[in-house]
Design a protein around this motif. Structure first.
Motif, PDB file in Angstrom:
ATOM      1  N   PHE A   1       0.982  -1.072   0.033  1.00 28.07           N
ATOM      2  CA  PHE A   1      -0.012  -0.183  -0.163  1.00 28.07           C
ATOM      3  C   PHE A   1       0.853   1.378  -0.003  1.00 28.07           C
ATOM      4  CE2 PHE A   1      -4.494  -1.160   1.479  1.00 28.07           C
ATOM      5  CZ  PHE A   1      -4.970   0.000   0.873  1.00 28.07           C
ATOM      6  N   LEU A   2       0.442   2.429  -0.698  1.00 30.73           N
ATOM      7  CA  LEU A   2       1.333   3.562  -0.554  1.00 30.73           C
ATOM      8  C   LEU A   2       0.387   4.445  -0.097  1.00 30.73           C
ATOM      9  CD1 LEU A   2       2.870   3.941  -4.177  1.00 30.73           C
ATOM     10  CD2 LEU A   2       4.033   3.382  -2.132  1.00 30.73           C
TER      11      LEU A   2
ATOM     12  N   LEU B   1      -4.857   8.078  -0.052  1.00 30.28           N
ATOM     13  CA  LEU B   1      -4.801   9.705  -0.083  1.00 30.28           C
ATOM     14  C   LEU B   1      -5.825  10.363   0.339  1.00 30.28           C
ATOM     15  CD1 LEU B   1      -4.719  10.744  -4.098  1.00 30.28           C
ATOM     16  CD2 LEU B   1      -6.086   8.491  -3.128  1.00 30.28           C
ATOM     17  N   ARG B   2      -5.870  11.587   0.194  1.00 31.72           N
ATOM     18  CA  ARG B   2      -7.034  12.449   0.660  1.00 31.72           C
ATOM     19  C   ARG B   2      -7.734  12.945  -0.435  1.00 31.72           C
ATOM     20  NH1 ARG B   2      -7.100  13.172   6.250  1.00 31.72           N
ATOM     21  NH2 ARG B   2      -5.165  12.292   7.236  1.00 31.72           N
TER      22      ARG B   2
ATOM     23  N   VAL C   1      -9.672  10.308   3.991  1.00 31.86           N
ATOM     24  CA  VAL C   1      -8.900   9.512   3.244  1.00 31.86           C
ATOM     25  C   VAL C   1      -9.855   8.761   2.299  1.00 31.86           C
ATOM     26  CG1 VAL C   1      -6.921   9.279   4.713  1.00 31.86           C
ATOM     27  CG2 VAL C   1      -9.010   7.954   5.273  1.00 31.86           C
ATOM     28  N   VAL C   2      -9.181   8.367   1.106  1.00 29.96           N
ATOM     29  CA  VAL C   2      -9.664   7.469   0.369  1.00 29.96           C
ATOM     30  C   VAL C   2      -8.870   6.529  -0.409  1.00 29.96           C
ATOM     31  CG1 VAL C   2     -11.143   7.433  -2.194  1.00 29.96           C
ATOM     32  CG2 VAL C   2     -11.521   9.341  -0.495  1.00 29.96           C
ATOM     33  N   TRP C   3      -9.176   5.074  -1.003  1.00 27.70           N
ATOM     34  CA  TRP C   3      -8.065   4.196  -1.277  1.00 27.70           C
ATOM     35  C   TRP C   3      -8.392   3.829  -2.642  1.00 27.70           C
ATOM     36  CZ3 TRP C   3     -10.148   4.333   3.450  1.00 27.70           C
ATOM     37  CH2 TRP C   3     -11.017   3.573   3.767  1.00 27.70           C
TER      38      TRP C   3
ATOM     39  N   GLY D   1     -12.602   3.813  -3.560  1.00 26.96           N
ATOM     40  CA  GLY D   1     -13.740   3.972  -2.379  1.00 26.96           C
ATOM     41  C   GLY D   1     -12.887   4.685  -1.110  1.00 26.96           C
ATOM     42  N   THR D   2     -13.719   5.024  -0.136  1.00 33.17           N
ATOM     43  CA  THR D   2     -15.030   4.854   0.041  1.00 33.17           C
ATOM     44  C   THR D   2     -15.651   6.174   0.350  1.00 33.17           C
ATOM     45  OG1 THR D   2     -16.751   3.913   1.349  1.00 33.17           O
ATOM     46  CG2 THR D   2     -14.632   3.669   1.998  1.00 33.17           C
TER      47      THR D   2
END
Ligand code: FAD
Length: 555
Positions: free
Chosen positions: A113-114, A281-282, A289-291, A304-305
Motif C-alpha cells: 500500500f502506498l 490519499l485524501r 482518506v480514500v483508497w 472508495g470509499t
C-alpha cells in the motif's frame, strides 16, 4: 492413480453446504438460532458448531448479500484508527489480520500500500513514519515486511501516472486484500462442515415468545413463500445494518441504536486508470482518506470509499450521483491524465457500516467501529458494529455470551485454529497441474483457484466426469462445471447468488455478464428446474441490479 490425483481426491471428503428443509428445521430444537448470514452471523455459526452446539443460521437473502460483499475488501490493520488514537482497535486488527492469513490463506493476499503525502495534508512525514514503525513492531512485521519511506522520485518510479504536483513522498507498507463475499461464504461453509444447519432466502419475520422469553422465530422461505417456525434455546441477532429492525421484534425501544453510514466504491478498468499499487490519499473535496485499489481480479481498480450518514431502508442502499461525482473527483486528482467520467465506470457497490450509535453530537468519521453485544428484554442477544477483520473475534465473544445465557460452561471449540474450507494452499500447485493435464483452460483454472482455493479440485472432478460441463461462457472463467458445483455445494438458489456473491462477475465485469445472461440463466434454470417465467423474472431482477450500479446504463 498418481499422487497428484490422490491428493486432489483427499480434498473432497467434507460435508456439503446444503439448504435445510423447512420441515426438518421446524422439527428440531436448536441450541442457537443465528439470524443474519453476513460475515458476523456466518462466523458465529461456525464458532458455535465447532464447540458442539446445534446451530441454525437463517439468512433472509443470500450469505454476504448485505455489507459483507460491499466492503473495501481489506483485512486491515486499522491504519485509520491510529489517526483517532483508537489503540485497542489497532491492536485487535493486527492480531486478527494475522489469524485471517492463517485460517484463510486462499482468500488473503499480502500486498503493498502506498500512503501518499501531498502538500497541505495534516500528517507530517515524520509522524507517518512513526505510525508505520509502531505497526511494524506491534505486528511483528519489523523483520518480515518492514515499511519504507519513499521520496517523490521513488514514488513516481513505482507509479508513473500519479499526480506529481505537490507530492512529498509516501510510506509503503503492507496490508491484506481479500474477497469479502467468498470469505463470508467459506465461513458459512465451515459452519456447515462443523454441523450447522443453514438456510438462505429465509427471512425471520418475528420472535416466538414463551413466558416473555424468545424461544424461536417465525420464518418466511422467500423461494417458495412457505412460512414456518424454528425453535431454539437462544436467539442471536447478527443482522448488521438491519439490527434495529430485528430488535423491534421485541416490541420495545432499544437503547443501543445503530447509526449506519453509507460507503460507496466505483470500479474502473486498469487500462483507463493505470495503477498497480493500492494508494491511500485524501480527497481534494473534504480531506477524507480514500483508497484506489487494484482488485485481485487484475484488470480493474476500485475506488472508495465515501462515508455519509444514511437513514433510509437498508434494503435500498445504492450509489447515488453525488457519491459517484465525489469518487470520480478523487480518481482524477490521483491520476489527472485519466480524465475519468461516468462512462468509464464498469461497476459500483454501496454498503452500510453497521456502526453503534455514538453519544449525541459525535461526527460521522468519529463514530466507533468497535462492536458491542447487548441483551434485549426477551433475551435476544444482539451484536452490532465491528468489521470484516474482527469477525472471528466477534463470533467468539458472541458465542461466549450465548453459552453464558444458556448457563453452559464456556467451551473452546477450535474456530481460532480450524482453517476455512478451501484453505489447503499447499495442494494448489498440484491442482493447477491436474487442471492443465485435463485440458482446463488457464483462465478457468485460475478463476477456480482464486474463488475456491483447494476446493477447485471438486470442480475439476465435475469437469473430468462430464464433457457437457466443459462449456465456457467467456466471462471471468465461468463454465457449466462451476455452476454445477455451486448448485450442488454452495446453495445457489437465485441468479444473483451466482453472479454477485459466488463469482463476483457482477462487481468486476464490464456489463456484469449481461451479454451472456440468457445462456447462464438457462444452465442454472435447468439445474434448479425453473419454468420459463421464473427464468425471465430472475433475468429481469438481475438486469435491474446491474443497471442500478452502472451510471452509463441509466440513459
Ligand atoms: P451484513 O453483512 O450486512 O449481514 C447482515 C445480514 O443479515 C444480511 O445478509 C441480511 O440480509 C441479514 N438479515 C437482515 N435481516 C434479516 C432477517 N430478518 N432474517 C434473516 N436475515 C436477515 N471491514 C473490514 O474489516 N475491512 C474493510 O475493508 C471494510 N471496508 C468496509 C467498507 C464499507 C463501504 C463498509 C460499508 C464496511 C466496511 N467494513 C470493512 C466493515 C464490514 O464490511 C462490516 O462490518 C461487515 O461486513 C458487517 O457484517 P455483518 O455480518 O455484521 O452485516
Amino acid at each position: 492413480m498418481t499422487n497428484v490425483e490422490l491428493s486432489v481426491k483427499a480434498t473432497m471428503k467434507k460435508a456439503k453446504m446444503l439448504r435445510a428443509n423447512p420441515q426438518t428445521v421446524s422439527n428440531t430444537l436448536f441450541d442457537l438460532i443465528v439470524i443474519g448470514g453476513g460475515v458476523t452471523g456466518s462466523a458465529t455459526a461456525r464458532d458455535a458448531a465447532l464447540r458442539g452446539l446445534s446451530v441454525l443460521l437463517l439468512e433472509k437473502d443470500d450469505f454476504a448479500s448485505g455489507t459483507s460483499s460491499r466492503s473495501s475488501k481489506l483485512i486491515h490493520r486499522g491504519l485509520r484508527y491510529l489517526e483517532t488514537y483508537q489503540f485497542k482497535l489497532v491492536a485487535e486488527s493486527l492480531r486478527e489480520r494475522e489469524r485471517a492469513i492463517k485460517l484463510a490463506p486462499h482468500l488473503t493476499e499480502v500486498r503493498p500500500f502506498l500512503y501518499l503525502l501531498y502538500n497541505g495534508y495534516p500528517e507530517p512525514k515524520w509522524l507517518l513514519n512513526l505510525g508505520l514503525t509502531f505497526y511494524d513492531v506491534a505486528s511483528g512485521e519489523w523483520l518480515k515486511r518492514r515499511h519504507k519511506m519513499l521520496n517523490p522520485k521513488k514514488v513516481l518510479e513505482l507509479e508513473p501516472h500519479l499526480n506529481a504536483q505537490g507530492l512529498k513522498g509516501a510510506g509503503m507498507y503492507y496490508d491484506v486484500f481479500t474477497d469479502d463475499a467468498r470469505f463470508t461464504l467459506d465461513n458459512a461453509k465451515g459452519a456447515a462442515e462443523a454441523g450447522a444447519v443453514l438456510m438462505n432466502h429465509a427471512e425471520v419475520t418475528g420472535l416466538i415468545l414463551e413466558n416473555g422469553k424468545a424461544r424461536g422465530v417465525t420464518v418466511r422461505d422467500s423461494l417458495t413463500g412457505e412460512e414456518f417456525e424454528a425453535h431454539g434455546h437462544q436467539i442471536l441477532n447478527a443482522t448488521g445494518p438491519w439490527t434495529d429492525r430485528t430488535r423491534s421484534f421485541e416490541h420495545t425501544k432499544s437503547t443501543h441504536e445503530l447509526r449506519p453510514t453509507k460507503g460507496v466504491h466505483i470500479v474502473v478498468k486498469k487500462r483507463d486508470f493505470p495503477l498497480n499499487t493500492a494508494v491511500f490519499l485524501r480527497s481534494p473535496d473534504d480531506n477524507r482518506v480514500v483508497w484506489p485499489t487494484p482488485s485481485l481480479e487484475e484488470d480493474v481498480v476500485y475506488i472508495g470509499t465515501t462515508d455519509t450518514d444514511y437513514t433510509g431502508d437498508p434494503d435500498d442502499v445504492r450509489p447515488d450521483e453525488s457519491d459517484v461525482t465525489y469518487l470520480l473527483n478523487v480518481a482524477n486528482h490521483t491520476i489527472p491524465e485519466a480524465k475519468l467520467d461516468e462512462s468509464h465506470i464498469v461497476g459500483s457497490w454501496a454498503g452500510l457500516r453497521p456502526l453503534v450509535a455514538p453519544a449525541p453530537g459525535t461526527t460521522t468519521s468519529n463514530t466507533s467501529r468497535e462492536h458491542e453485544i447487548s441483551v434485549g428484554p426477551t433475551g435476544l442477544l444482539t451484536i452490532s458494529g465491528g468489521k470484516l477483520t474482527s469477525s472471528r473475534l466477534m463470533a467468539k465473544q458472541f458465542v461466549n455470551a450465548a453459552e453464558e445465557a444458556l448457563g453452559r460452561k464456556k467451551t473452546k471449540g477450535g474456530a481460532a485454529t480450524t482453517a476455512l474450507p478451501g484453505s489447503r494452499v499447499s495442494e494448489l500447485p498440484h491442482i493447477s497441474w491436474a487442471c492443465a493435464r485435463a485440458g482446463v483452460p488457464d483462465v478457468v483454472a485460475k478463476a477456480w483457484i482464486r474463488r475456491y482455493g483447494s476446493n477447485a479440485a471438486k470442480l475439476l472432478e465435475i469437469w473430468k466426469a462430464n464433457p457437457a460441463s466443459r462449456r465456457e461462457f467467456g466471462v471471468r472463467g465461468l463454465s457449466v462445471a462451476e455452476i454445477e458445483y455451486l448448485v450442488a455445494e454452495e446453495m445457489v438458489g437465485r441468479l444473483d447468488d451466482l453472479m454477485v456473491r459466488r463469482t463476483g462477475i457482477f462487481f468486476w465485469d464490464d456489463d456484469g455478464g449481461l451479454e451472456h445472461i440468457d445462456e447462464i440463466t438457462n444452465v442454472l434454470g435447468d439445474l434448479l428446474r425453473w419454468d420459463p417465467q421464473r427464468r425471465e423474472q430472475e433475468m429481469a431482477t438481475y438486469r435491474d441490479l446491474v443497471e442500478k450500479h452502472r451510471p452509463a446504463h441509466k440513459e
